[in-house]
Design a protein around this motif. Structure first.
Motif, mmCIF file in Angstrom:
data_model
loop_
_atom_site.group_PDB
_atom_site.id
_atom_site.type_symbol
_atom_site.label_atom_id
_atom_site.label_comp_id
_atom_site.label_asym_id
_atom_site.label_seq_id
_atom_site.Cartn_x
_atom_site.Cartn_y
_atom_site.Cartn_z
ATOM 1 N N ASP A 186 0.808 -1.222 0.000
ATOM 2 C CA ASP A 186 0.000 0.000 0.000
ATOM 3 C C ASP A 186 0.844 1.277 0.000
ATOM 4 O OD1 ASP A 186 -2.276 -1.538 0.098
ATOM 5 O OD2 ASP A 186 -2.539 -1.348 2.265
ATOM 6 N N ILE A 187 2.177 1.132 0.069
ATOM 7 C CA ILE A 187 3.053 2.288 0.277
ATOM 8 C C ILE A 187 3.963 2.505 -0.930
ATOM 9 C CG2 ILE A 187 4.864 3.250 1.747
ATOM 10 C CD1 ILE A 187 3.683 1.520 4.039
ATOM 11 N N ASP A 188 3.970 3.752 -1.432
ATOM 12 C CA ASP A 188 4.868 4.136 -2.523
ATOM 13 C C ASP A 188 6.133 4.809 -1.998
ATOM 14 O OD1 ASP A 188 3.025 3.219 -4.437
ATOM 15 O OD2 ASP A 188 1.976 5.141 -4.428
ATOM 16 N N SER A 189 5.982 5.584 -0.921
ATOM 17 C CA SER A 189 7.128 6.259 -0.312
ATOM 18 C C SER A 189 6.782 6.592 1.133
ATOM 19 C CB SER A 189 7.483 7.535 -1.070
ATOM 20 O OG SER A 189 6.473 8.501 -0.917
ATOM 21 N N MET A 190 7.813 6.977 1.883
ATOM 22 C CA MET A 190 7.606 7.383 3.270
ATOM 23 C C MET A 190 8.663 8.400 3.655
ATOM 24 S SD MET A 190 9.006 4.143 5.561
ATOM 25 C CE MET A 190 7.644 3.121 5.156
ATOM 26 N N THR A 191 8.300 9.246 4.608
ATOM 27 C CA THR A 191 9.279 10.143 5.196
ATOM 28 C C THR A 191 9.467 9.736 6.643
ATOM 29 O OG1 THR A 191 7.583 11.758 5.793
ATOM 30 C CG2 THR A 191 8.738 12.106 3.698
ATOM 31 N N ILE A 192 10.713 9.751 7.064
ATOM 32 C CA ILE A 192 11.035 9.479 8.467
ATOM 33 C C ILE A 192 11.699 10.728 9.010
ATOM 34 C CG2 ILE A 192 12.257 8.019 10.104
ATOM 35 C CD1 ILE A 192 12.285 5.814 7.983
ATOM 36 N N THR A 193 11.075 11.318 10.005
ATOM 37 C CA THR A 193 11.612 12.518 10.634
ATOM 38 C C THR A 193 12.145 12.124 12.001
ATOM 39 O OG1 THR A 193 9.926 13.821 9.506
ATOM 40 C CG2 THR A 193 11.102 14.892 11.319
ATOM 41 N N ALA A 194 13.384 12.556 12.278
ATOM 42 C CA ALA A 194 14.041 12.198 13.531
ATOM 43 C C ALA A 194 14.345 13.451 14.344
ATOM 44 C CB ALA A 194 15.337 11.443 13.237
ATOM 45 N N LEU A 195 14.143 13.352 15.631
ATOM 46 C CA LEU A 195 14.519 14.391 16.589
ATOM 47 C C LEU A 195 15.593 13.806 17.486
ATOM 48 C CD1 LEU A 195 11.058 15.846 17.662
ATOM 49 C CD2 LEU A 195 12.719 16.862 16.132
ATOM 50 N N PRO A 196 16.314 14.441 18.287
ATOM 51 C CA PRO A 196 16.188 15.829 18.704
ATOM 52 C C PRO A 196 16.874 16.777 17.717
ATOM 53 C CG PRO A 196 17.918 14.802 19.955
ATOM 54 C CD PRO A 196 17.324 13.748 19.056
ATOM 55 N N SER A 197 17.086 17.994 18.214
ATOM 56 C CA SER A 197 17.615 19.068 17.362
ATOM 57 C C SER A 197 18.980 18.708 16.804
ATOM 58 C CB SER A 197 17.721 20.358 18.156
ATOM 59 O OG SER A 197 16.442 20.830 18.443
ATOM 60 N N PRO A 198 19.226 19.088 15.593
ATOM 61 C CA PRO A 198 18.254 19.668 14.676
ATOM 62 C C PRO A 198 17.403 18.559 14.061
ATOM 63 C CG PRO A 198 20.362 19.516 13.572
ATOM 64 C CD PRO A 198 20.560 19.019 14.987
ATOM 65 N N PRO A 199 16.129 18.802 13.861
ATOM 66 C CA PRO A 199 15.284 17.784 13.223
ATOM 67 C C PRO A 199 15.816 17.471 11.826
ATOM 68 C CG PRO A 199 13.964 19.597 14.074
ATOM 69 C CD PRO A 199 15.388 20.010 14.177
ATOM 70 N N ILE B 23 6.891 8.831 11.237
ATOM 71 C CA ILE B 23 6.915 8.205 9.921
ATOM 72 C C ILE B 23 5.569 8.471 9.263
ATOM 73 C CG2 ILE B 23 7.112 6.033 8.649
ATOM 74 C CD1 ILE B 23 8.744 4.949 11.067
ATOM 75 N N ASN B 24 5.608 9.002 8.054
ATOM 76 C CA ASN B 24 4.389 9.259 7.281
ATOM 77 C C ASN B 24 4.524 8.561 5.938
ATOM 78 O OD1 ASN B 24 2.802 11.185 8.992
ATOM 79 N ND2 ASN B 24 4.764 12.231 8.908
ATOM 80 N N THR B 25 3.512 7.774 5.588
ATOM 81 C CA THR B 25 3.562 7.031 4.339
ATOM 82 C C THR B 25 2.641 7.665 3.305
ATOM 83 O OG1 THR B 25 1.759 5.478 4.827
ATOM 84 C CG2 THR B 25 3.955 4.899 5.655
ATOM 85 N N LYS B 26 2.983 7.428 2.036
ATOM 86 C CA LYS B 26 2.148 7.875 0.927
ATOM 87 C C LYS B 26 1.939 6.689 0.006
ATOM 88 C CE LYS B 26 3.430 12.633 1.132
ATOM 89 N NZ LYS B 26 4.030 13.782 0.573
#
Length: 129
Positions: A27-40, A79-82
């Motif tokens: 169901d997934i074509d791509s995803m973004t993974i955002t990591a913290l702490p600073s800087p994001p 994590i956000n999938t598209k």
């Protein structure tokens, strides 16, 4: 007794497998993974083999569904999938938020996700607001 046991075992196997696959790679074509702490920082994952690694990791985590009495603010990974189905997944402390549900997890899972994130061979971008 044997005739009764076999259908029960097959039923258990059939439905226990469905619960562990919360997210489907197909169901997934791509995803973004955002990591913290600073800087994001963020990586955009678009290779199917890497999407499968991340999804397999998320599905393999031992989770216990919980109800929260208050909103949780902040996260360590998001994590956000598209694709056909979009998912929003965030990790904070000993919890994971998948779409609209919260689950209790072992705190070591965030460290494992960080290791996986670091191994993914994608350019890391700063988060721009």
């Amino acid at each position: 007794m044997r005739k009764l046991l076999l259908p029960i075992l097959m039923f258990m196997l059939l439905f226990s497998g469905c619960q562990s696959e919360m997210i489907q790679t197909s169901d997934i074509d791509s995803m973004t993974i955002t990591a913290l702490p600073s800087p994001p920082r963020v990586k955009t994952i678009d290779k199917k083999v890497d999407i499968e690694k991340v999804v397999s990791f998320i599905n393999s985590i031992s989770k216990e569904k919980i109800k929260l009495k208050e909103d949780i603010k902040g996260w360590v990974f998001s994590i956000n999938t598209k694709g056909k189905k979009e998912h929003s997944i965030s990790f904070t402390g000993n919890m994971i938020h998948i779409d609209n549900d919260w689950y209790k997890i072992d705190t070591s899972e965030i460290q494992k996700l960080e290791e996986l994130y670091n191994k993914l061979d994608y350019k890391e971008q700063p988060v721009i607001k």
